[in-house]
Design a protein around this motif. Structure first.
Motif, PDB file in Angstrom:
ATOM      1  N   TYR A  68       0.769  -1.120   0.739  1.00  0.00           N
ATOM      2  CA  TYR A  68       0.108   0.180  -0.196  1.00  0.00           C
ATOM      3  C   TYR A  68       0.612   1.354   0.232  1.00  0.00           C
ATOM      4  CZ  TYR A  68      -2.289   4.036   2.375  1.00  0.00           C
ATOM      5  OH  TYR A  68      -2.565   4.929   2.164  1.00  0.00           O
ATOM      6  N   GLN A  69       1.716   2.017   0.649  1.00  0.00           N
ATOM      7  CA  GLN A  69       2.687   2.151   0.554  1.00  0.00           C
ATOM      8  C   GLN A  69       3.354   2.608  -0.152  1.00  0.00           C
ATOM      9  OE1 GLN A  69       5.165   1.594   4.308  1.00  0.00           O
ATOM     10  NE2 GLN A  69       3.624   2.814   5.588  1.00  0.00           N
ATOM     11  N   GLU A  83       2.575   2.044  -3.454  1.00  0.00           N
ATOM     12  CA  GLU A  83       1.563   2.050  -4.458  1.00  0.00           C
ATOM     13  C   GLU A  83       0.483   4.336  -4.392  1.00  0.00           C
ATOM     14  OE1 GLU A  83      -1.502   2.205  -7.670  1.00  0.00           O
ATOM     15  OE2 GLU A  83       0.270   0.873  -6.727  1.00  0.00           O
ATOM     16  N   ALA A  84       0.728   4.258  -2.800  1.00  0.00           N
ATOM     17  CA  ALA A  84       0.364   5.455  -2.487  1.00  0.00           C
ATOM     18  C   ALA A  84       1.493   6.599  -2.256  1.00  0.00           C
ATOM     19  CB  ALA A  84      -0.591   5.925  -1.348  1.00  0.00           C
ATOM     20  N   ALA A 104       0.653   8.126   1.193  1.00  0.00           N
ATOM     21  CA  ALA A 104      -0.034   7.565   1.989  1.00  0.00           C
ATOM     22  C   ALA A 104      -0.473   8.044   3.470  1.00  0.00           C
ATOM     23  CB  ALA A 104       1.209   6.397   1.735  1.00  0.00           C
ATOM     24  N   THR A 113      -1.555   3.440   8.651  1.00  0.00           N
ATOM     25  CA  THR A 113      -2.819   2.183   8.850  1.00  0.00           C
ATOM     26  C   THR A 113      -2.904   1.604   9.770  1.00  0.00           C
ATOM     27  OG1 THR A 113      -0.621   0.290   8.633  1.00  0.00           O
ATOM     28  CG2 THR A 113      -1.673   1.506   6.136  1.00  0.00           C
ATOM     29  N   THR A 168      -7.090  -3.406   3.873  1.00  0.00           N
ATOM     30  CA  THR A 168      -5.730  -1.615   4.849  1.00  0.00           C
ATOM     31  C   THR A 168      -7.001  -0.811   5.274  1.00  0.00           C
ATOM     32  OG1 THR A 168      -4.703  -2.395   2.990  1.00  0.00           O
ATOM     33  CG2 THR A 168      -3.677  -1.317   4.531  1.00  0.00           C
ATOM     34  N   LEU A 195      -7.504   2.479   6.734  1.00  0.00           N
ATOM     35  CA  LEU A 195      -6.725   3.512   6.344  1.00  0.00           C
ATOM     36  C   LEU A 195      -7.447   4.290   8.009  1.00  0.00           C
ATOM     37  CD1 LEU A 195      -7.115   4.219   3.167  1.00  0.00           C
ATOM     38  CD2 LEU A 195      -5.447   3.118   4.370  1.00  0.00           C
ATOM     39  N   PRO A 254      -7.661   1.678   1.186  1.00  0.00           N
ATOM     40  CA  PRO A 254      -7.312   2.100  -0.224  1.00  0.00           C
ATOM     41  C   PRO A 254      -8.057   2.144  -1.297  1.00  0.00           C
ATOM     42  CG  PRO A 254      -6.036   0.481   0.685  1.00  0.00           C
ATOM     43  CD  PRO A 254      -6.747   0.206   1.323  1.00  0.00           C
TER      44      PRO A 254
END
Length: 282
Positions: free
Chosen positions: A128-129, A131-132, A136, A139, A169, A171, A182
């Motif tokens: 996720y990190q 990708e973001a 980000a 989480t 995930t 957030l 996400p």
């Protein structure tokens, strides 16, 4: 005689000229009188609460921010609603009514914790990190209890018996807000709440102990003996009924201790049941 007629016409014209003004002044006077009366006489002397179970009446009144002695008609219902939902996350449905001459009635329906969403694993967080990037956000570091609609209630205690959910995930979780994930996981979240609602409608939520969310399907652990596979975009009300039907059929044919998997994602068959070592029953 002509002079008298002229004076009469003048008086009539004056009355016609000032008539609407007089009426307007009367209306204003009435409004002012009602406003002053409401301000002086309609004061909050009592707040009553109904429908509460988890929270005490005192907790709800304190969270509402309503002060005794305040004007009954100047209460800001929107602010009171926001105060209650933010401070007391288990508050679900909520109505605030005035009961003349001096009472406020708060009626609540409280959410029930139906599922606990697990904190994401290290690999999930890393993905996720990456990708973001700079966008980000934090989480979840611990499991969170949610309502059937996905509202975050509180961190799940170790002994929670709520349905265990994996594959999301969460957030920046915060009690009182709704679960956020996400963008690429929104379909999973919609599937989760859709299934929870369907289980609630069919009154079988207590028989599901876990839900695992994958990219295109989910697997629900049902009755402690069945792993039920469903599409993320399924009609969950229909699928839950099929799940119950397959269980009843298999128990009738193979005994009440039968266990296995139920696949509801097949296009050719309504459902496929498999026990270890067999080819499946359609």
């Amino acid at each position: 005689m002509p002079r008298y007629s002229h004076r009469s016409r003048t008086r009539r014209r004056n009355r016609g000229r000032f008539g609407p003004l007089f009426k307007l002044l009367c209306v204003i006077a009435v409004i002012v009188a009602l406003t002053v009366g409401a301000t002086v006489f309609f004061r909050v002397e009592q707040v009553t609460v109904t429908g509460n179970q988890r929270y005490t009446e005192e907790e709800i009144i304190a969270a509402s921010g309503i002060q005794l002695g305040s004007n009954l008609y100047s209460l800001n219902k929107v602010r009171i609603d926001r105060n209650l939902r933010t401070t007391l996350p288990y508050i679900g449905e909520l109505t605030i009514n005035r009961s003349l001459p001096s009472t406020v009635v708060i009626t609540v329906t409280e959410w029930e914790a139906v599922a606990q969403v697990a904190a994401p694993g290290v690999e999930q967080v890393t993905a996720y990190q990456e990708e973001a990037g700079e966008k980000a956000v934090t989480t979840a570091q611990e499991p969170w209890l949610i309502s059937v609609k996905g509202k975050l209630l509180e961190p799940a205690p170790a002994n929670s018996t709520a349905i265990a959910v994996t594959g999301l995930t969460p957030l920046a979780p915060q009690a009182g807000s709704f679960l956020e994930v996400p963008e690429e996981e929104l379909t999973k979240l919609e599937a989760l709440t859709g299934l929870l609602e369907a289980l609630e409608v069919r009154e079988v939520r207590g028989e599901v102990s876990a839900i695992r969310l994958e990219s295109t399907y989910l697997v629900a652990r049902y009755a402690g003996r069945f792993d039920v596979k469903m599409r993320l975009n399924a009609d969950f009300n229909y699928d839950v009924r099929r799940m119950e039907s397959v269980r009843q059929r298999m128990e009738a044919e193979r005994g009440e201790e039968v266990a296995g998997s139920i696949d509801l994602t097949q296009e050719k068959y309504s459902a496929v049941f498999s026990e270890a070592g067999d080819q499946g029953v359609r």
